[in-house]
Design a protein around this motif. Structure first.
Motif, PDB file in Angstrom:
ATOM      1  N   ASP A   1       0.483  -4.471  -7.161  1.00 53.82           N
ATOM      2  CA  ASP A   1      -0.952  -4.571  -7.186  1.00 53.82           C
ATOM      3  C   ASP A   1      -1.405  -6.162  -7.244  1.00 53.82           C
ATOM      4  O   ASP A   1      -2.231  -6.394  -6.425  1.00 53.82           O
ATOM      5  CB  ASP A   1      -1.290  -4.096  -8.745  1.00 53.82           C
TER       6      ASP A   1
ATOM      7  N   ARG B   1       2.908   2.221  -3.039  1.00 54.59           N
ATOM      8  CA  ARG B   1       1.922   2.608  -4.286  1.00 54.59           C
ATOM      9  C   ARG B   1       2.013   3.975  -4.639  1.00 54.59           C
ATOM     10  O   ARG B   1       2.224   4.553  -5.487  1.00 54.59           O
ATOM     11  CB  ARG B   1       0.409   2.152  -4.130  1.00 54.59           C
ATOM     12  N   ALA B   2       2.024   4.968  -3.494  1.00 55.99           N
ATOM     13  CA  ALA B   2       2.028   6.277  -3.580  1.00 55.99           C
ATOM     14  C   ALA B   2       3.313   6.722  -4.145  1.00 55.99           C
ATOM     15  O   ALA B   2       3.109   7.675  -5.177  1.00 55.99           O
ATOM     16  CB  ALA B   2       1.614   6.935  -2.184  1.00 55.99           C
TER      17      ALA B   2
ATOM     18  N   ASP C   1       6.107   7.692 -11.217  1.00 55.47           N
ATOM     19  CA  ASP C   1       5.596   7.632 -12.757  1.00 55.47           C
ATOM     20  C   ASP C   1       4.900   8.721 -13.322  1.00 55.47           C
ATOM     21  O   ASP C   1       5.000   9.256 -14.258  1.00 55.47           O
ATOM     22  CB  ASP C   1       4.504   6.460 -12.498  1.00 55.47           C
TER      23      ASP C   1
ATOM     24  N   HIS D   1       0.894  -1.154   0.022  1.00 52.28           N
ATOM     25  CA  HIS D   1      -0.013  -0.040  -0.122  1.00 52.28           C
ATOM     26  C   HIS D   1       0.718   1.399   0.049  1.00 52.28           C
ATOM     27  O   HIS D   1       0.785   2.180  -0.861  1.00 52.28           O
ATOM     28  CB  HIS D   1      -0.953  -0.040   1.187  1.00 52.28           C
ATOM     29  N   ASP D   2       1.726   1.295   1.052  1.00 51.11           N
ATOM     30  CA  ASP D   2       2.580   2.474   1.251  1.00 51.11           C
ATOM     31  C   ASP D   2       3.597   2.591  -0.272  1.00 51.11           C
ATOM     32  O   ASP D   2       3.840   3.809  -0.391  1.00 51.11           O
ATOM     33  CB  ASP D   2       3.176   2.383   2.485  1.00 51.11           C
TER      34      ASP D   2
ATOM     35  N   GLY E   1       4.826  -1.104  -9.991  1.00 56.55           N
ATOM     36  CA  GLY E   1       3.400  -1.132  -9.653  1.00 56.55           C
ATOM     37  C   GLY E   1       2.462  -2.243  -9.860  1.00 56.55           C
ATOM     38  O   GLY E   1       1.825  -2.689  -9.032  1.00 56.55           O
TER      39      GLY E   1
ATOM     40  N   LEU F   1       5.318   5.463  -5.846  1.00 56.21           N
ATOM     41  CA  LEU F   1       5.432   4.696  -7.261  1.00 56.21           C
ATOM     42  C   LEU F   1       4.649   5.900  -8.338  1.00 56.21           C
ATOM     43  O   LEU F   1       5.031   5.859  -9.470  1.00 56.21           O
ATOM     44  CB  LEU F   1       4.999   3.545  -7.420  1.00 56.21           C
ATOM     45  N   ARG F   2       3.782   5.838  -7.823  1.00 49.13           N
ATOM     46  CA  ARG F   2       2.595   6.780  -8.241  1.00 49.13           C
ATOM     47  C   ARG F   2       3.286   8.267  -8.768  1.00 49.13           C
ATOM     48  O   ARG F   2       3.184   8.647 -10.043  1.00 49.13           O
ATOM     49  CB  ARG F   2       1.160   7.179  -7.632  1.00 49.13           C
ATOM     50  N   HIS F   3       4.005   8.591  -7.724  1.00 49.48           N
ATOM     51  CA  HIS F   3       4.415   9.977  -7.963  1.00 49.48           C
ATOM     52  C   HIS F   3       5.637  10.020  -8.875  1.00 49.48           C
ATOM     53  O   HIS F   3       5.668  10.487  -9.809  1.00 49.48           O
ATOM     54  CB  HIS F   3       4.901  10.451  -6.740  1.00 49.48           C
TER      55      HIS F   3
ATOM     56  N   LEU G   1      -0.988  -7.177  -3.758  1.00 50.15           N
ATOM     57  CA  LEU G   1      -2.137  -6.728  -2.941  1.00 50.15           C
ATOM     58  C   LEU G   1      -3.266  -7.555  -3.096  1.00 50.15           C
ATOM     59  O   LEU G   1      -4.004  -7.911  -2.184  1.00 50.15           O
ATOM     60  CB  LEU G   1      -2.677  -5.294  -3.193  1.00 50.15           C
TER      61      LEU G   1
END
Lengths: 153, 720
Positions: free
Chosen positions: B538, B494-495, B501, B491-492, B534, B497-499, B541
């Protein structure tokens, strides 16, 4: 930007997410009147026209609230609950931004409160697409609630 | 009833016969005595008649002789012939003789005697008178003689004599009359008595004949009864002589031993007896003749040559020199007993060798049976336990309630398995307690019910269970922690990673001009890596979500479900030639969301690994394995070596290089997890370059809807 002219209220604690969201909205020319609240408390102050936003009017609500769930102080679900419990703010559409599918499950339980939810994908492209469609829908397609809905107490 | 009546009759007859015979004898004797007496009387009467006739005849003789004397005297006097004197003397002698006889004849009649006493002097006097006259005649001179010849002396005397004679005669005549009548009467009585006697005798003879006939019939019937019993008896019956031969055998004898009656009677019976039983048999025969009834068993040889065990009851008749005996074939019974003994021995052995302690108690709770394990477990010797109350084997606090438990169990004896008796403790001789598991059952024996307890020492198992429980709790906690960790890490992650990306994307799109080609390539690598991470996050998760999720089973038609998944996949292979062949699939009771994921992952894999194939053939269908229905997804892709099959379902395990086939190595693990949650099994068959096939079973697969083999030409086709 006069606070009464806000179309979109973004409640988001992460500056990175906020910047990316704003970037996406801006690219789709939807970011003209966006207000960014850094936490749940600020979001509530804005919506209920109090504290720093005391001079705001219930008559001019945002057209949509983009609400992150993980927030410091007051968390997103609390914000959602308070918003939907108050007749003055009840009609404001809320789109919940979740960072995982787990949260999506939680939001599903509040389905009646949230008008929509979007999972923030790792892939920025997907996210941007989601934001674009969402913005378009709420800002362009959707007829906002009539002003009478937001009558003063 | 008939039988009873005749029994009754018999006893009646038995008591009546002596009386009847006695009475008959009395009657006959009475009649005989009566007729004998009558006869005797009659003959006496007849004698008296004769006697009277004789007396009369004597009186007549006396009369005529007296006249003869008279005549002779006269004749001599007249003729002087001496011959007349002879006659006279003879008549006189005759008179004396007759008078003597007469006296003897009438000795019993006093009145006649009296008359005779009167008569005799008269006759004497008359005779003396004749003598006198003769003497006078002789003495007289011839002249005088004429005078003498004319005188008849004693005429008056003669008249008196004749009158007396007549009186006597008259009396005898009256007597004769009376006696004749008496004789006639007694003859009549005799005839009557004789007739009575005859009638009585005939009646008695008839009665005796009837009784005898009845008795004979009774006897014949009784004998027939006995004969029938003898013939129909299932038991063997015989009469044997003291000479050692059978005298008579019944049909059961022939049936049991297979010999004919003639064969059995022709040889000494000891010939048929098993050599080992000769002594027993002879001893039994001797004892029987001494004591009467005797029971024993021996073996008889049958005609087939085998031996039958016979149980004998015999009763000798010393007087007739025979033995009556009945025998029952007990071969099977003995065999059954033998078997029982053997099985009892086996039972003992079984009990003795049991790994658990076994304690048997009687209805009062006294120990009647223990095995070696029980001795060891409780620390007592066998002799210390037998007869003791079973309560000594349990801690004090359980004893009071135990007697109640026992009677309750005996009232409703149901065999209960180990553990059904709840938490129990045993007590060692030393007083140490230990947990036990009990199972109860009961046996019916000839000594009453026996309550059997199988006592399993639970000390070790209990300790192991406790440990296992502890370990399980620890493990579950660790698993939860691990899952929570995985989830939160993913979970943690992901954020940021998103950034990464998001910002790198913006950099490419809006500031690409400021970068050279190498800069853009490197930025691209950054973005690829981010995306891969990612996906990993996913998938992880997702896996953790699937693992934690409770399945919500619904009866689901798998056909539309698979079609939807294929439709979703077709967009990703539009530029390829992929032939999806879907056979008819069954219904399954499963979580449709999770099942969709199973097909999505398997089919995505198939699509991925058939990328070099043209056309790619992907089949979905069902088949049977070991009687269980399985769903399969088969492709003609690159396959893999079965050497690595065990790595297929490991997290992050991959059998292909990432530059050939992308992937995270989590998809199949997720599939496996879902299948396992449905109590199913998944396995694969593959060959390098020859394709791969994945099979899985589900507990909820509808086996009734036996489906056809996959339809190669049917199903959904997708063409790029």
């Amino acid at each position: 930007m006069p606070e009464d002219d806000v179309d979109i209220l973004l409640v988001e604690d992460s500056p990175e997410d906020a910047e990316l969201t704003l970037h996406s909205l801006r690219r789709n020319n939807l970011a003209n009147r966006i207000h960014w609240a850094r936490d749940g408390e600020e979001g509530l102050d804005f919506l209920f026209c109090r504290g720093a936003y005391a001079n705001r009017s219930f008559q001019r609500p945002p057209k949509v609230v983009l609400l992150d769930l993980k927030l410091p102080k007051v968390d997103g679900l609390d914000v959602l609950r308070q918003l939907k419990e108050d007749p003055r703010t009840k009609a404001i559409p809320v789109v919940v931004l979740t960072s995982s599918r787990e949260e999506a499950d939680v939001v599903r339980g509040y389905r009646n409160g949230a008008n929509s939810y979007v999972q923030k994908p790792v892939d920025f492209e997907q996210f941007r697409e989601a934001v674009r469609q969402l913005g378009l829908y709420w800002m362009v397609t959707n007829e906002p609630p009539p002003e009478a809905t937001f009558s003063r107490r | 009833m008939e039988f009873l009546r005749s029994e009754h009759m018999k006893s009646y007859l038995k008591s009546a016969v002596p009386w009847g015979i006695g009475l008959s004898l009395a009657l006959v004797v009475g009649a005989t005595v009566l007729s004998f007496r009558n006869l005797a009387e009659q003959s006496e009467d007849a004698e008296w008649v004769v006697h009277t006739h004789v007396v009369i005849e004597r009186l007549q003789t006396l009369r005529s002789e007296l006249l003869k004397v008279e005549n002779a005297r006269r004749g001599y006097v007249l003729t002087d012939d001496k011959e007349f004197l002879g006659r006279l003397s003879a008549a006189r002698d005759e008179i004396h003789k007759t008078l003597g006889a007469l006296r003897a004849l009438i000795a019993d009649n006093p009145s006649q005697l009296k008359r005779l006493d009167e008569l005799q002097p008269l006759i004497q006097a008359r005779l003396e008178l004749v003598e006198q006259s003769l003497a006078q005649f002789h003495a007289a001179q011839p002249g005088d003689r004429e005078q003498a010849r004319l005188t008849l002396p004693g005429a008056e005397l003669t008249t008196r004599i004749l009158a007396a004679l007549d009186g006597m005669r008259a009396e005898e005549g009256a007597l004769l009359q009376q006696r004749s009548e008496e004789a006639q009467q007694s003859a009549r009585r005799s005839r009557l008595a004789l007739a009575l006697c005859t009638v009585t005798t005939i009646g008695l003879i008839l009665m005796a004949f009837m009784l005898l006939r009845k008795e004979v019939q009774e006897r014949a019937r009784a004998e027939e009864d006995l004969n029938r019993f003898f013939n129909v008896s299932a038991d063997m019956m015989c009469v044997a002589g003291t000479d050692g031969y059978f005298k008579r055998v019944n049909p059961a004898f022939e049936r049991t031993l297979g010999y004919s009656a003639a064969e059995l009677l022709s040889r000494p019976y000891l010939d048929f007896v098993h050599p080992d039983d000769l002594a027993v048999t002879q001893a039994a025969a001797q004892t029987a003749s001494a004591t009467g009834l005797m029971s024993f068993e021996n073996r008889y040889r049958t005609k087939q040559g085998d031996f039958r065990w016979l149980n004998w009851n015999s009763s000798p008749d010393q007087q007739r020199g025979v033995i009556y005996a009945a025998a029952r074939d007990v071969t099977e019974t003995r065999a059954a007993h033998e078997q029982l003994r053997a099985s009892e021995a086996r039972f003992r052995q079984l009990v003795e060798s049991a790994a658990d302690a076994i304690v048997g108690v009687d209805e009062r709770g006294a120990i009647v049976l223990v095995n070696a394990r029980a001795e060891r477990l409780f620390g007592y010797g066998r002799e210390e336990l037998l007869g003791q109350p079973e309560e000594i084997l349990m801690p004090e606090r359980f004893r009071a309630a135990h007697a109640r438990h026992r009677s309750e169990y005996l009232a409703h004896p149901v065999t209960r398995p180990m553990g059904a008796e709840g938490e129990r403790y045993g007590m060692h001789k030393s007083g140490a307690e230990f947990p036990v598991d009990l199972s109860l059952s009961h046996l019916h024996t000839d000594q009453g019910q026996i309550l059997m307890s199988i006592v399993c020492d639970m000390t070790e198992r209990k300790r192991a269970q406790e440990e296992l429980k502890l370990r399980t709790i620890e493990l579950e906690a660790a698993n939860k922690e691990l899952e929570a960790f995985t989830s939160s890490v993913a979970h943690d992650l992901r954020a940021p990673l998103r950034h990464v990306d998001g910002f790198s994307r913006i950099l490419i799109e809006e500031h690409a001009g400021q970068l050279n080609a190498e800069g853009r390539r490197l930025l691209d690598r950054v973005r690829h890596a981010t995306q891969h991470m990612g996906e990993l996050v996913d998938d992880l998760l997702n896996l953790s979500r699937v693992s934690r999720r409770e399945i919500a089973p619904l009866v689901t038609d798998l056909n539309p479900l698979v079609r939807e998944v294929i439709n979703g996949l077709q967009t990703s292979c539009q530029d390829r030639h992929v032939d999806f062949r879907v056979g008819t699939l069954p219904f399954a009771e499963c979580d449709p969301g999770l099942m969709r994921q199973v097909f999505a992952n398997l089919l995505a894999n198939a699509v991925k690994f058939t990328r070099p194939r043209d056309p790619a053939i992907i089949e979905v269908g069902q088949s049977e394995y070991d009687g269980t229905r399985a769903i399969f997804v088969r492709d003609n892709g690159v396959g893999f070596s079965m050497k690595y099959a065990d790595k297929l379902f490991g997290v992050f395990q991959r059998l292909h290089r990432p530059e050939d086939f992308e992937g995270t190595g989590v998809g199949l693990v997720t599939v496996q997890r879902i299948v396992q949650k449905h109590n199913g099994r998944i396995w694969a068959e593959a060959e390098v370059d020859r394709g791969a096939a994945f099979y899985f079973t589900l507990e909820g697969l509808d086996n009734r809807r036996a489906a056809d083999t996959p339809r190669p030409a049917g199903g959904v086709h997708a063409r790029g």
